[in-house]
Design a protein around this motif. Structure first.
Motif, PDB file in Angstrom:
ATOM      1  N   ALA A  52       0.828  -1.207   0.000  1.00 18.89           N
ATOM      2  CA  ALA A  52       0.000   0.000   0.000  1.00 18.89           C
ATOM      3  C   ALA A  52       0.863   1.258   0.000  1.00 18.89           C
ATOM      4  O   ALA A  52       0.594   2.199  -0.757  1.00 18.89           O
ATOM      5  CB  ALA A  52      -0.944  -0.001   1.197  1.00 18.89           C
ATOM      6  N   ASN A  56       0.907   4.082  -2.900  1.00 17.23           N
ATOM      7  CA  ASN A  56       0.610   5.486  -2.581  1.00 17.23           C
ATOM      8  C   ASN A  56       1.741   6.405  -3.041  1.00 17.23           C
ATOM      9  O   ASN A  56       1.482   7.519  -3.502  1.00 17.23           O
ATOM     10  CB  ASN A  56       0.324   5.644  -1.091  1.00 17.23           C
ATOM     11  CG  ASN A  56      -1.016   5.041  -0.707  1.00 17.23           C
ATOM     12  OD1 ASN A  56      -1.935   4.993  -1.525  1.00 17.23           O
ATOM     13  ND2 ASN A  56      -1.131   4.560   0.507  1.00 17.23           N
ATOM     14  N   GLY A 110      -3.781   2.265  -4.171  1.00 18.33           N
ATOM     15  CA  GLY A 110      -3.144   2.098  -2.861  1.00 18.33           C
ATOM     16  C   GLY A 110      -4.147   2.233  -1.724  1.00 18.33           C
ATOM     17  O   GLY A 110      -4.100   1.492  -0.737  1.00 18.33           O
TER      18      GLY A 110
END
Length: 135
Positions: A52, A56, A110
């Motif tokens: 994640a 991001n 994300g």
């Protein structure tokens, strides 16, 4: 947002004659990942560490196909009121090079992994985590 099943050929906005919607990028085929929609099932699970966070970061470093409008997270957004949203929103996608293919994902991918337990396909995860952004 438009829904596309994972690992299907990329055709977003191809009906407008956009040359970037041709299904190839940097000479390789482009596949869809993470084009989710409320009401459609998607794979869920615990993501590998750093997935994640890397996605991001990629939303800032690997952006492509900026659009004029915004897409709101369909699960976080309380119903829109007078054109305002209180949830995450995005207006682009990210591109990730894989082994012989590229992947196109919405900029919120994300967020989907982090907050909604979306588990992308293994080959996409491998491409993301082997990128120089994963460190």
């Amino acid at each position: 947002m438009t829904y596309y099943a994972d690992l299907t050929p990329y055709t977003y906005d191809s009906d407008n004659g956009d040359p970037e919607a041709s299904g190839t990028w940097r000479g390789v085929e482009v596949l869809n990942v993470g084009w989710l929609r409320r009401g459609k099932r998607y794979p869920k699970g615990a993501p590998p560490p750093k997935l994640a966070a890397t996605l991001n970061r990629m939303a800032r470093t690997h952006r492509a196909r900026q659009t004029r409008g915004f897409h709101d997270c369909p699960w976080c957004t309380s119903r829109l009121f007078l054109g305002r949203s209180d949830g995450p929103r995005a207006s682009a996608e990210i591109r990730v090079m894989g082994s012989g293919v590229a992947y196109a994902a919405p900029e919120l991918v994300g967020h989907y992994v982090e907050r909604h337990r979306y588990l992308p396909p293994a080959e996409f995860i491998e491409a993301v985590l082997s990128s120089n952004t994963a460190s």
